[in-house]
Design a protein around this motif. Structure first.
Motif, PDB file in Angstrom:
ATOM      1  N   ASP A 186     -19.920 -84.350 -19.202  1.00 19.30           N
ATOM      2  CA  ASP A 186     -19.155 -85.199 -20.133  1.00 19.30           C
ATOM      3  C   ASP A 186     -19.563 -86.639 -19.846  1.00 19.30           C
ATOM      4  OD1 ASP A 186     -17.283 -86.777 -21.424  1.00 19.30           O
ATOM      5  OD2 ASP A 186     -15.577 -85.488 -20.949  1.00 19.30           O
TER       6      ASP A 186
ATOM      7  N   TYR B 274     -18.796 -91.989 -21.398  1.00 17.56           N
ATOM      8  CA  TYR B 274     -18.825 -93.391 -20.934  1.00 17.56           C
ATOM      9  C   TYR B 274     -20.209 -93.797 -20.429  1.00 17.56           C
ATOM     10  CZ  TYR B 274     -13.837 -92.799 -21.299  1.00 17.56           C
ATOM     11  OH  TYR B 274     -12.583 -92.537 -21.789  1.00 17.56           O
TER      12      TYR B 274
ATOM     13  N   VAL C 119     -16.137 -85.921 -29.043  1.00 19.05           N
ATOM     14  CA  VAL C 119     -16.430 -84.997 -27.949  1.00 19.05           C
ATOM     15  C   VAL C 119     -15.287 -83.981 -27.831  1.00 19.05           C
ATOM     16  CG1 VAL C 119     -16.559 -84.908 -25.415  1.00 19.05           C
ATOM     17  CG2 VAL C 119     -17.936 -86.572 -26.677  1.00 19.05           C
ATOM     18  N   SER C 120     -14.087 -84.424 -28.137  1.00 22.76           N
ATOM     19  CA  SER C 120     -12.911 -83.543 -27.979  1.00 22.76           C
ATOM     20  C   SER C 120     -13.108 -82.210 -28.687  1.00 22.76           C
ATOM     21  CB  SER C 120     -11.662 -84.224 -28.548  1.00 22.76           C
ATOM     22  OG  SER C 120     -11.459 -85.471 -27.953  1.00 22.76           O
TER      23      SER C 120
ATOM     24  N   SER D 224     -17.337 -93.025 -29.619  1.00 20.98           N
ATOM     25  CA  SER D 224     -15.970 -93.527 -29.488  1.00 20.98           C
ATOM     26  C   SER D 224     -15.842 -94.772 -28.617  1.00 20.98           C
ATOM     27  CB  SER D 224     -15.054 -92.450 -28.896  1.00 20.98           C
ATOM     28  OG  SER D 224     -14.760 -91.478 -29.855  1.00 20.98           O
TER      29      SER D 224
HETATM   30  C1  LIG Z   1     -13.889 -88.167 -20.252  1.00 23.61           C
HETATM   31  C2  LIG Z   1     -13.596 -88.094 -21.712  1.00 23.61           C
HETATM   32  N1  LIG Z   1     -14.181 -87.135 -22.455  1.00 23.61           N
HETATM   33  C3  LIG Z   1     -13.961 -87.029 -23.767  1.00 23.61           C
HETATM   34  C4  LIG Z   1     -13.094 -87.893 -24.421  1.00 23.61           C
HETATM   35  C5  LIG Z   1     -12.859 -87.708 -25.891  1.00 23.61           C
HETATM   36  O1  LIG Z   1     -13.702 -88.521 -26.630  1.00 23.61           O
HETATM   37  P1  LIG Z   1     -13.846 -88.405 -28.225  1.00 23.61           P
HETATM   38  O2  LIG Z   1     -13.201 -89.629 -28.805  1.00 23.61           O
HETATM   39  O3  LIG Z   1     -15.329 -88.394 -28.460  1.00 23.61           O
HETATM   40  O4  LIG Z   1     -13.188 -87.161 -28.660  1.00 23.61           O
HETATM   41  C6  LIG Z   1     -12.464 -88.906 -23.703  1.00 23.61           C
HETATM   42  C7  LIG Z   1     -11.517 -89.822 -24.375  1.00 23.61           C
HETATM   43  O5  LIG Z   1     -10.812 -90.597 -23.768  1.00 23.61           O
HETATM   44  C8  LIG Z   1     -12.721 -89.005 -22.313  1.00 23.61           C
HETATM   45  O6  LIG Z   1     -12.132 -89.942 -21.575  1.00 23.61           O
END
Ligand SMILES: Cc1ncc(COP(=O)(O)O)c(C=O)c1O
Length: 406
Positions: free
Chosen positions: A208, A211, A105-106, A241
């Motif tokens: 987002d 979770y 997602v990052s 993730s």
């Molecule tokens: C709220 C939130 N969004 C996005 C991410 C990033 O996730 P990813 O591993 O898919 O990049 C995290 C990671 O801790 C997160 O807590």
């Protein structure tokens, strides 16, 4: 010539404190031979959580055919699996063309903010937030504007505060649900308020939902895009993730729903940036279809006696038994966000508190202001260690606080 080689000026306002000075200190202590219990990153693997076997097999079996670039939006089969998953979640108007796979997602957060923000644009982001959102908006040249969430209301958004912060320059609202760092899971009434406000002020929504599958006590979680209809643009972000315990695979996705025609220029921008990075990690994309189908092993961990629930409960009750700490229960995600009695401990700098705890007890947590929280009175810890390790760590925290004064 001794001219300093400086970083770009565009980084001046970009902050990502959960990995800053404190991490440098941690590495320094580790280099000296200390073992640090890292309760600072929501990364299940180091705590003995393993990815489901089927996911490993999907990746291993497909490795020989995963050597080339794929479509910059991602493998068709994986994107179809995401569409079909969302159909079962009430998001009916999404098609495979509006799914983009990313390196977590990052990457998709930074990519979409780069595609959207002009210098005058404001994006509403919760306080506290997952700080990548704030950093990505700043990096993209936009202005992050934080709306408050209310601890006394289970960390629900303060909609009066949010509406008061809307200006002619506001483009959209970030909704993190289930929430990192607070653990809040929003009711459909709360989600409807977001949709109503977006509609009224012609804003887009960024949901987002990384979770989405980690909710406790049999609660349910509603995907925001199942409520936004055809007139509110909604970007939904999720991935493998957390629920599938494969943070390192970097497998995430973005789904775009709503008035696509109106947003065609923005979507072209997203495509352009997706093309510029060729494609996301292909081996991990092969895991997506397998992950989303069939038995969901995360559910076992969330049963009343499941590992994640047991750890959350132990951490919550132990924290509340420490004099000077109060802590809301988390309804979702992998964190607790306890409040410190700043008067009792004389705390003016929460980063100092985290450094003091690290040096004294070799326990690493994150300070609340790293999540753009407004006061130095909170910290975040992950509830991923097993109950024995958590009990030991929290006992040490209690001992540390019994004589702590800043
Ligand atoms: C709220 C939130 N969004 C996005 C991410 C990033 O996730 P990813 O591993 O898919 O990049 C995290 C990671 O801790 C997160 O807590």
């Amino acid at each position: 010539m001794n001219t300093p080689i400086d970083q770009a000026r565009k980084l001046e306002n970009v902050r990502y404190d959960i990995r800053g000075r404190i991490l440098d200190k941690t590495e320094e202590l580790e280099d000296q031979g200390h073992t640090i219990l890292r309760l600072n990153v929501g990364n299940p693997a180091p705590f003995g959580f393993e990815a489901p076997d089927e996911i490993m097999m999907a990746m291993i079996r497909n490795l020989p055919t995963a050597q080339g670039y794929c479509d910059s939006r991602g493998l068709y089969s994986a994107r179809t699996a995401v569409v079909q998953y969302y159909q079962t979640r009430g998001i009916t108007d999404v098609t495979v063309d509006e799914i983009y796979l990313g390196n977590g997602v990052s990457e998709l957060i930074t990519l979409t903010m780069q595609a959207l923000c002009n210098p005058e644009d404001e994006i509403l982001i919760p306080a506290p937030d997952y700080p990548l959102w704030t950093a990505s908006v700043s990096l993209a040249g936009g202005t992050p504007v934080h709306y408050l969430t209310d601890e006394s209301q289970g960390w629900a958004p303060d909609f009066d505060d949010l509406e008061a912060r809307i200006s002619p320059r506001t483009r959209g609202i970030v909704v993190i649900n289930p929430n990192n760092p607070t653990g809040a899971v929003y009711s459909t009434e709360v989600l409807q308020r977001f949709v109503d406000i977006a509609r009224k002020h012609d804003l887009m929504l960024f949901a987002d939902e990384i979770y989405e599958k980690i909710v406790y006590d049999g609660r349910s979680m509603t995907n925001l895009a199942s409520m936004t209809g055809r007139d509110v643009l909604c970007l939904t972000y999720s991935g493998l993730s957390k629920a599938y315990r494969v943070c390192g695979f970097r497998a995430g996705w973005l789904a775009i729903t709503g008035p696509l025609e109106r947003a065609s220029s923005f979507i072209e921008g997203i495509k352009l940036l997706a093309n510029m990075r060729m494609c996301a990690n292909v081996p991990a994309q092969h895991a997506i279809q397998t992950a989303l189908g069939g038995r969901q092993s995360i559910e076992d961990l969330l049963l009343p006696q499941g590992r994640l629930t047991a750890q959350r409960d132990l951490a919550h009750s132990t924290l509340n038994s420490i004099d000077g700490i109060s802590c809301q229960q988390a309804d979702g995600a992998l964190y607790l966000f306890p409040k410190l009695d700043v008067d009792k401990f004389g705390i003016v700098d929460d980063e100092r508190f985290v450094l003091d705890l690290l040096e004294s007890e070799k326990i690493l947590v994150s300070h609340g202001r790293a999540f753009n929280w407004i006061e130095p009175d909170h910290f975040r810890l992950v509830t991923l260690p097993n109950t024995d390790d958590l009990a030991t760590a929290l006992e040490r925290l209690g001992n540390f606080l019994s004589s702590y004064s800043q």
